[in-house]
Design a protein around this motif. Structure first.
Motif, PDB file in Angstrom:
ATOM      1  N   GLU A   1       3.957   9.735  -9.914  1.00 50.60           N
ATOM      2  CA  GLU A   1       3.402   9.726 -11.364  1.00 50.60           C
ATOM      3  C   GLU A   1       2.281  10.820 -11.546  1.00 50.60           C
ATOM      4  OE1 GLU A   1       1.732   5.901 -11.929  1.00 50.60           O
ATOM      5  OE2 GLU A   1       3.523   5.059 -11.999  1.00 50.60           O
ATOM      6  N   GLY A   2       1.696  11.230 -10.541  1.00 50.56           N
ATOM      7  CA  GLY A   2       0.785  12.218 -10.496  1.00 50.56           C
ATOM      8  C   GLY A   2       1.262  13.587 -10.344  1.00 50.56           C
ATOM      9  N   GLY A   3       2.545  13.881 -10.130  1.00 53.08           N
ATOM     10  CA  GLY A   3       3.321  15.278  -9.862  1.00 53.08           C
ATOM     11  C   GLY A   3       3.243  15.552  -8.449  1.00 53.08           C
ATOM     12  N   GLY A   4       2.786  14.597  -7.543  1.00 55.91           N
ATOM     13  CA  GLY A   4       2.467  15.094  -6.292  1.00 55.91           C
ATOM     14  C   GLY A   4       3.943  15.160  -5.467  1.00 55.91           C
ATOM     15  N   PRO A   5       3.903  15.705  -4.489  1.00 50.22           N
ATOM     16  CA  PRO A   5       5.332  15.713  -3.679  1.00 50.22           C
ATOM     17  C   PRO A   5       5.956  14.389  -3.459  1.00 50.22           C
ATOM     18  CG  PRO A   5       3.430  15.611  -2.104  1.00 50.22           C
ATOM     19  CD  PRO A   5       2.684  15.676  -3.477  1.00 50.22           C
ATOM     20  N   GLU A   6       7.246  14.302  -3.542  1.00 48.19           N
ATOM     21  CA  GLU A   6       8.068  13.033  -3.243  1.00 48.19           C
ATOM     22  C   GLU A   6       8.158  12.771  -1.850  1.00 48.19           C
ATOM     23  OE1 GLU A   6      12.410  11.523  -4.459  1.00 48.19           O
ATOM     24  OE2 GLU A   6      11.380  12.649  -6.162  1.00 48.19           O
ATOM     25  N   LEU A   7       7.636  11.807  -1.253  1.00 46.89           N
ATOM     26  CA  LEU A   7       7.864  11.590   0.203  1.00 46.89           C
ATOM     27  C   LEU A   7       8.637  10.215   0.324  1.00 46.89           C
ATOM     28  CD1 LEU A   7       3.975  11.995   0.927  1.00 46.89           C
ATOM     29  CD2 LEU A   7       5.939  13.855   1.271  1.00 46.89           C
ATOM     30  N   SER A   8       9.289   9.992   1.441  1.00 49.38           N
ATOM     31  CA  SER A   8       9.954   9.189   1.894  1.00 49.38           C
ATOM     32  C   SER A   8       9.014   7.982   2.200  1.00 49.38           C
ATOM     33  CB  SER A   8      10.807   9.327   2.913  1.00 49.38           C
ATOM     34  OG  SER A   8       9.954   9.428   4.111  1.00 49.38           O
TER      35      SER A   8
ATOM     36  N   LYS B   1       3.685   6.861   7.751  1.00 53.02           N
ATOM     37  CA  LYS B   1       2.851   7.651   8.752  1.00 53.02           C
ATOM     38  C   LYS B   1       1.367   7.982   8.550  1.00 53.02           C
ATOM     39  CE  LYS B   1       7.194   8.899  11.225  1.00 53.02           C
ATOM     40  NZ  LYS B   1       8.031  10.127  11.684  1.00 53.02           N
ATOM     41  N   VAL B   2       1.479   8.552   6.920  1.00 51.74           N
ATOM     42  CA  VAL B   2       0.084   9.055   6.675  1.00 51.74           C
ATOM     43  C   VAL B   2      -0.756   7.918   6.607  1.00 51.74           C
ATOM     44  CG1 VAL B   2      -1.103   9.913   4.631  1.00 51.74           C
ATOM     45  CG2 VAL B   2       1.134  10.910   5.132  1.00 51.74           C
ATOM     46  N   VAL B   3      -0.354   6.644   6.036  1.00 52.32           N
ATOM     47  CA  VAL B   3      -1.115   5.547   5.951  1.00 52.32           C
ATOM     48  C   VAL B   3      -1.712   5.224   7.457  1.00 52.32           C
ATOM     49  CG1 VAL B   3      -1.212   3.179   5.787  1.00 52.32           C
ATOM     50  CG2 VAL B   3      -0.362   4.663   3.829  1.00 52.32           C
ATOM     51  N   ASP B   4      -0.793   5.167   8.434  1.00 57.02           N
ATOM     52  CA  ASP B   4      -1.043   4.856   9.639  1.00 57.02           C
ATOM     53  C   ASP B   4      -2.130   5.994  10.354  1.00 57.02           C
ATOM     54  OD1 ASP B   4       0.517   2.720   9.934  1.00 57.02           O
ATOM     55  OD2 ASP B   4       2.290   3.526  10.826  1.00 57.02           O
ATOM     56  N   ALA B   5      -2.002   7.262  10.253  1.00 59.22           N
ATOM     57  CA  ALA B   5      -2.675   8.166  10.750  1.00 59.22           C
ATOM     58  C   ALA B   5      -4.329   8.185   9.888  1.00 59.22           C
ATOM     59  CB  ALA B   5      -2.231   9.480  10.257  1.00 59.22           C
ATOM     60  N   VAL B   6      -4.368   7.778   8.707  1.00 58.45           N
ATOM     61  CA  VAL B   6      -5.593   7.472   8.143  1.00 58.45           C
ATOM     62  C   VAL B   6      -6.355   6.382   8.869  1.00 58.45           C
ATOM     63  CG1 VAL B   6      -6.751   6.841   6.007  1.00 58.45           C
ATOM     64  CG2 VAL B   6      -5.004   8.446   5.923  1.00 58.45           C
ATOM     65  N   PHE B   7      -5.731   5.243   8.850  1.00 64.27           N
ATOM     66  CA  PHE B   7      -6.330   4.289   9.767  1.00 64.27           C
ATOM     67  C   PHE B   7      -6.540   4.517  11.173  1.00 64.27           C
ATOM     68  CE2 PHE B   7      -4.654   1.586   5.930  1.00 64.27           C
ATOM     69  CZ  PHE B   7      -5.978   1.340   5.556  1.00 64.27           C
TER      70      PHE B   7
ATOM     71  N   LEU C   1       0.752  -1.364  -0.110  1.00 59.00           N
ATOM     72  CA  LEU C   1       0.078   0.008   0.019  1.00 59.00           C
ATOM     73  C   LEU C   1       0.634   1.284   0.126  1.00 59.00           C
ATOM     74  CD1 LEU C   1      -2.836   1.412  -0.003  1.00 59.00           C
ATOM     75  CD2 LEU C   1      -2.584   1.095   2.625  1.00 59.00           C
ATOM     76  N   ILE C   2       1.929   1.204   0.763  1.00 61.38           N
ATOM     77  CA  ILE C   2       2.735   2.491   0.961  1.00 61.38           C
ATOM     78  C   ILE C   2       3.238   2.609  -0.447  1.00 61.38           C
ATOM     79  CG2 ILE C   2       4.928   3.394   2.006  1.00 61.38           C
ATOM     80  CD1 ILE C   2       3.819   1.913   4.562  1.00 61.38           C
ATOM     81  N   GLU C   3       3.984   1.406  -0.896  1.00 62.60           N
ATOM     82  CA  GLU C   3       4.804   1.888  -2.125  1.00 62.60           C
ATOM     83  C   GLU C   3       3.892   2.136  -3.476  1.00 62.60           C
ATOM     84  OE1 GLU C   3       7.651   2.320  -4.608  1.00 62.60           O
ATOM     85  OE2 GLU C   3       7.881   1.640  -2.650  1.00 62.60           O
ATOM     86  N   THR C   4       2.406   1.649  -3.396  1.00 62.73           N
ATOM     87  CA  THR C   4       1.533   2.188  -4.451  1.00 62.73           C
ATOM     88  C   THR C   4       1.063   3.524  -4.264  1.00 62.73           C
ATOM     89  OG1 THR C   4       0.538  -0.151  -4.441  1.00 62.73           O
ATOM     90  CG2 THR C   4      -0.632   1.569  -5.264  1.00 62.73           C
TER      91      THR C   4
END
Length: 97
Positions: free
Chosen positions: A16-23, A29-35, A6-9
């Motif tokens: 690919e969408g031109g969004g920010p490049e995140l580690s 951390k974002v995935v964990d915060a969402v859940f 999920l994180i890699e996707t």
């Protein structure tokens, strides 16, 4: 799909969408915060709805009498809570159902 997948996707879609490049750590951390937010919504309100994905609701089963199938002894089955998921129409359609 695992958490790592999920994180890699998400990282790949952002890239690919031109969004920010995140580690990987930042996306994790974002995935964990969402859940954690979804779980908190379920605890507080008993439901979480994402219009294009589906809804999660807390389902309560009341305590009831039952029988031990091995001994036939009468027992009390305790009240329980679980999470129920109902997919949105869009998700079902994308799966071919």
């Amino acid at each position: 799909m695992t958490r790592k997948d999920l994180i890699e996707t998400i990282r790949r879609q952002l890239d690919e969408g031109g969004g920010p490049e995140l580690s990987v750590g930042a996306v994790g951390k974002v995935v964990d915060a969402v859940f954690a937010a979804v779980a908190e919504g379920l605890r507080r309100e008993g439901r979480y709805v994402h219009p294009m994905f589906g809804s999660f609701t807390v389902q309560v089963t009341q305590a009831r009498p039952g029988r031990n199938p091995k001994t036939g002894e009468a027992i009390e089955i305790p009240r329980s809570e679980t999470v129920r998921f109902k997919p949105a129409r869009e998700l079902k359609a994308s799966l071919g159902g």
